[in-house]
Design an enzyme around this catalytic site. Structure first.
Site, PDB file in Angstrom:
ATOM      1  N   LYS A  75       0.822  -1.221   0.000  1.00 21.31           N
ATOM      2  CA  LYS A  75       0.000   0.000   0.000  1.00 21.31           C
ATOM      3  C   LYS A  75       0.863   1.282   0.000  1.00 21.31           C
ATOM      4  O   LYS A  75       2.060   1.223   0.304  1.00 21.31           O
ATOM      5  CB  LYS A  75      -0.950  -0.049   1.194  1.00 21.31           C
ATOM      6  CG  LYS A  75      -1.938  -1.234   1.120  1.00 21.31           C
ATOM      7  CD  LYS A  75      -2.963  -1.192   2.242  1.00 21.31           C
ATOM      8  CE  LYS A  75      -3.908  -2.373   2.159  1.00 21.31           C
ATOM      9  NZ  LYS A  75      -4.983  -2.303   3.173  1.00 21.31           N
ATOM     10  N   TYR A  79     -12.422  -1.937  -3.807  1.00 19.69           N
ATOM     11  CA  TYR A  79     -12.945  -2.015  -2.439  1.00 19.69           C
ATOM     12  C   TYR A  79     -14.479  -1.901  -2.391  1.00 19.69           C
ATOM     13  O   TYR A  79     -15.034  -1.537  -1.350  1.00 19.69           O
ATOM     14  CB  TYR A  79     -12.296  -0.942  -1.561  1.00 19.69           C
ATOM     15  CG  TYR A  79     -10.889  -1.319  -1.130  1.00 19.69           C
ATOM     16  CD1 TYR A  79     -10.666  -2.407  -0.277  1.00 19.69           C
ATOM     17  CD2 TYR A  79      -9.784  -0.618  -1.572  1.00 19.69           C
ATOM     18  CE1 TYR A  79      -9.389  -2.771   0.119  1.00 19.69           C
ATOM     19  CE2 TYR A  79      -8.487  -0.979  -1.179  1.00 19.69           C
ATOM     20  CZ  TYR A  79      -8.311  -2.054  -0.322  1.00 19.69           C
ATOM     21  OH  TYR A  79      -7.047  -2.423   0.071  1.00 19.69           O
ATOM     22  N   PHE A 124     -15.496   3.794   6.752  1.00 20.86           N
ATOM     23  CA  PHE A 124     -14.124   4.157   6.377  1.00 20.86           C
ATOM     24  C   PHE A 124     -13.882   4.107   4.861  1.00 20.86           C
ATOM     25  O   PHE A 124     -12.768   4.329   4.403  1.00 20.86           O
ATOM     26  CB  PHE A 124     -13.121   3.252   7.102  1.00 20.86           C
ATOM     27  CG  PHE A 124     -13.309   1.772   6.857  1.00 20.86           C
ATOM     28  CD1 PHE A 124     -12.764   1.158   5.730  1.00 20.86           C
ATOM     29  CD2 PHE A 124     -14.010   0.982   7.758  1.00 20.86           C
ATOM     30  CE1 PHE A 124     -12.929  -0.199   5.504  1.00 20.86           C
ATOM     31  CE2 PHE A 124     -14.181  -0.388   7.534  1.00 20.86           C
ATOM     32  CZ  PHE A 124     -13.643  -0.976   6.396  1.00 20.86           C
ATOM     33  N   ARG A 170      -2.268 -14.812   4.593  1.00 17.37           N
ATOM     34  CA  ARG A 170      -2.994 -14.098   5.653  1.00 17.37           C
ATOM     35  C   ARG A 170      -2.248 -14.249   6.988  1.00 17.37           C
ATOM     36  O   ARG A 170      -2.185 -13.326   7.786  1.00 17.37           O
ATOM     37  CB  ARG A 170      -4.433 -14.601   5.785  1.00 17.37           C
ATOM     38  CG  ARG A 170      -5.319 -14.365   4.575  1.00 17.37           C
ATOM     39  CD  ARG A 170      -5.733 -12.940   4.336  1.00 17.37           C
ATOM     40  NE  ARG A 170      -6.435 -12.339   5.437  1.00 17.37           N
ATOM     41  CZ  ARG A 170      -7.117 -11.183   5.339  1.00 17.37           C
ATOM     42  NH1 ARG A 170      -7.157 -10.516   4.174  1.00 17.37           N
ATOM     43  NH2 ARG A 170      -7.712 -10.669   6.370  1.00 17.37           N
ATOM     44  N   THR A 216      -5.712  -7.360  10.514  1.00 12.38           N
ATOM     45  CA  THR A 216      -5.991  -6.076   9.851  1.00 12.38           C
ATOM     46  C   THR A 216      -5.487  -4.905  10.702  1.00 12.38           C
ATOM     47  O   THR A 216      -4.880  -3.960  10.183  1.00 12.38           O
ATOM     48  CB  THR A 216      -7.521  -5.915   9.633  1.00 12.38           C
ATOM     49  OG1 THR A 216      -8.016  -7.096   8.994  1.00 12.38           O
ATOM     50  CG2 THR A 216      -7.831  -4.698   8.799  1.00 12.38           C
ATOM     51  N   ARG A 259       2.397  -6.847   8.837  1.00 11.98           N
ATOM     52  CA  ARG A 259       1.675  -5.675   9.363  1.00 11.98           C
ATOM     53  C   ARG A 259       2.240  -5.227  10.704  1.00 11.98           C
ATOM     54  O   ARG A 259       2.317  -4.022  10.976  1.00 11.98           O
ATOM     55  CB  ARG A 259       0.175  -5.979   9.444  1.00 11.98           C
ATOM     56  CG  ARG A 259      -0.483  -5.898   8.064  1.00 11.98           C
ATOM     57  CD  ARG A 259      -1.891  -6.393   8.081  1.00 11.98           C
ATOM     58  NE  ARG A 259      -2.621  -6.033   6.863  1.00 11.98           N
ATOM     59  CZ  ARG A 259      -3.790  -6.566   6.515  1.00 11.98           C
ATOM     60  NH1 ARG A 259      -4.362  -7.467   7.296  1.00 11.98           N
ATOM     61  NH2 ARG A 259      -4.394  -6.204   5.402  1.00 11.98           N
ATOM     62  N   ASN A 302      -2.188  -0.127   6.655  1.00 14.39           N
ATOM     63  CA  ASN A 302      -1.667  -1.362   7.239  1.00 14.39           C
ATOM     64  C   ASN A 302      -0.746  -2.148   6.304  1.00 14.39           C
ATOM     65  O   ASN A 302      -0.744  -3.376   6.298  1.00 14.39           O
ATOM     66  CB  ASN A 302      -2.824  -2.218   7.782  1.00 14.39           C
ATOM     67  CG  ASN A 302      -3.826  -2.581   6.707  1.00 14.39           C
ATOM     68  OD1 ASN A 302      -3.669  -2.177   5.560  1.00 14.39           O
ATOM     69  ND2 ASN A 302      -4.834  -3.352   7.055  1.00 14.39           N
ATOM     70  N   HIS A 361      -2.191  -5.561   1.370  1.00 15.47           N
ATOM     71  CA  HIS A 361      -3.459  -6.275   1.175  1.00 15.47           C
ATOM     72  C   HIS A 361      -3.130  -7.735   0.897  1.00 15.47           C
ATOM     73  O   HIS A 361      -2.110  -8.035   0.281  1.00 15.47           O
ATOM     74  CB  HIS A 361      -4.190  -5.696  -0.048  1.00 15.47           C
ATOM     75  CG  HIS A 361      -5.316  -6.568  -0.534  1.00 15.47           C
ATOM     76  ND1 HIS A 361      -6.559  -6.559   0.046  1.00 15.47           N
ATOM     77  CD2 HIS A 361      -5.363  -7.516  -1.521  1.00 15.47           C
ATOM     78  CE1 HIS A 361      -7.334  -7.451  -0.568  1.00 15.47           C
ATOM     79  NE2 HIS A 361      -6.625  -8.043  -1.523  1.00 15.47           N
ATOM     80  N   GLU A 418      -9.058 -10.731  -8.114  1.00 17.03           N
ATOM     81  CA  GLU A 418      -8.123  -9.608  -7.934  1.00 17.03           C
ATOM     82  C   GLU A 418      -6.922  -9.734  -8.868  1.00 17.03           C
ATOM     83  O   GLU A 418      -6.466  -8.741  -9.450  1.00 17.03           O
ATOM     84  CB  GLU A 418      -7.683  -9.549  -6.467  1.00 17.03           C
ATOM     85  CG  GLU A 418      -8.830  -9.161  -5.540  1.00 17.03           C
ATOM     86  CD  GLU A 418      -8.566  -9.406  -4.053  1.00 17.03           C
ATOM     87  OE1 GLU A 418      -9.488  -9.169  -3.250  1.00 17.03           O
ATOM     88  OE2 GLU A 418      -7.452  -9.841  -3.686  1.00 17.03           O
TER      89      GLU A 418
HETATM   90  P1  GDP Z   1      -8.113  -7.028   5.349  1.00 17.79           P
HETATM   91  O1  GDP Z   1      -8.748  -8.168   4.568  1.00 17.79           O
HETATM   92  O2  GDP Z   1      -7.318  -7.511   6.548  1.00 17.79           O
HETATM   93  O3  GDP Z   1      -7.332  -6.087   4.467  1.00 17.79           O
HETATM   94  O4  GDP Z   1      -9.319  -6.189   5.988  1.00 17.79           O
HETATM   95  P2  GDP Z   1     -10.738  -5.722   5.394  1.00 17.79           P
HETATM   96  O5  GDP Z   1     -11.049  -6.423   4.093  1.00 17.79           O
HETATM   97  O6  GDP Z   1     -11.724  -5.840   6.505  1.00 17.79           O
HETATM   98  O7  GDP Z   1     -10.540  -4.180   5.118  1.00 17.79           O
HETATM   99  C1  GDP Z   1      -9.895  -3.707   3.947  1.00 17.79           C
HETATM  100  C2  GDP Z   1      -8.985  -2.571   4.315  1.00 17.79           C
HETATM  101  O8  GDP Z   1      -9.762  -1.486   4.806  1.00 17.79           O
HETATM  102  C3  GDP Z   1      -8.004  -2.880   5.452  1.00 17.79           C
HETATM  103  O9  GDP Z   1      -6.851  -3.559   5.022  1.00 17.79           O
HETATM  104  C4  GDP Z   1      -7.691  -1.482   5.969  1.00 17.79           C
HETATM  105  O10 GDP Z   1      -6.755  -0.818   5.103  1.00 17.79           O
HETATM  106  C5  GDP Z   1      -9.047  -0.785   5.832  1.00 17.79           C
HETATM  107  N1  GDP Z   1      -9.837  -0.877   7.064  1.00 17.79           N
HETATM  108  C6  GDP Z   1     -10.467  -1.976   7.587  1.00 17.79           C
HETATM  109  N2  GDP Z   1     -11.111  -1.676   8.713  1.00 17.79           N
HETATM  110  C7  GDP Z   1     -10.914  -0.343   8.931  1.00 17.79           C
HETATM  111  C8  GDP Z   1     -11.352   0.572   9.949  1.00 17.79           C
HETATM  112  O11 GDP Z   1     -12.074   0.216  10.881  1.00 17.79           O
HETATM  113  N3  GDP Z   1     -10.921   1.858   9.806  1.00 17.79           N
HETATM  114  C9  GDP Z   1     -10.151   2.281   8.772  1.00 17.79           C
HETATM  115  N4  GDP Z   1      -9.777   3.575   8.719  1.00 17.79           N
HETATM  116  N5  GDP Z   1      -9.710   1.454   7.807  1.00 17.79           N
HETATM  117  C10 GDP Z   1     -10.094   0.156   7.886  1.00 17.79           C
END
Ligand code: GDP
Length: 139
Positions: free
Chosen positions: A11, A51, A59, A87, A93, A104, A114, A117, A128
């Site tokens: 990222k 996304y 968010f 993962r 996350t 991370r 973070n 992805h 993807e």
């Molecule tokens: P991942 O699969 O671990 O990447 O998590 P998710 O698919 O739930 O979320 C996608 C991305 O959205 C994450 O990698 C973070 O960059 C962002 N994100 C997820 N949850 C939050 C949150 O509660 N707040 C904010 N600001 N960003 C979030």
């Protein structure tokens, strides 16, 4: 049966902080082979599409702003059980909850910024990967 590819993004903040090399090293040490890779800057439309599942989340706009704030590195990673193993290698996350030694934990700045992805299913790994790479760009 679990598949043998996953898709990753390094990222914007991780790229601007100079972590491409250290993150690729972790990926190598984790036993993954890189079968496609390039650097690019997402358009807003591309980030919104990528996304889309999060479109109703509070968010979402911040996430799209962040993902379009600078260049990223996208790659396809090959390994048996790739999705699950990657993962594990990237960690939770929220970097504060990520285990020691995960990508991370070491390179993320915050929940949003973070570092990387990683696909969450074989189906999404394929979707993807195909979004960013044609067959001719995969080795
Ligand atoms: P991942 O699969 O671990 O990447 O998590 P998710 O698919 O739930 O979320 C996608 C991305 O959205 C994450 O990698 C973070 O960059 C962002 N994100 C997820 N949850 C939050 C949150 O509660 N707040 C904010 N600001 N960003 C979030």
């Amino acid at each position: 049966m679990s598949g043998n590819i996953t898709f990753t993004i390094i990222k914007p903040t991780a790229v601007s902080q100079g972590y491409i090399g250290p993150i690729l090293n972790k990926i190598h040490q984790g036993g993954f082979r890189i079968s496609a890779m390039r650097m690019l800057w997402l358009t807003r439309g591309e980030a919104e599409h990528f996304y889309e599942v999060h479109k109703e989340r509070p968010f979402y706009t911040d996430l799209v702003d962040f993902m379009t704030s600078g260049p990223i590195v996208v790659a396809i990673l090959n390994k048996e059980n790739a999705v699950e193993d990657y993962r594990k290698l990237i960690g939770a996350t929220d970097p504060e909850k990520a285990e020691e030694g995960t990508i991370r934990k070491e390179f993320a700045k915050s929940m949003q910024e973070n570092a990387v992805h990683g696909s969450d299913s074989d189906e999404n790994a394929n979707i993807e990967s195909s979004f960013f790479f044609s067959g001719l760009q995969r080795f």
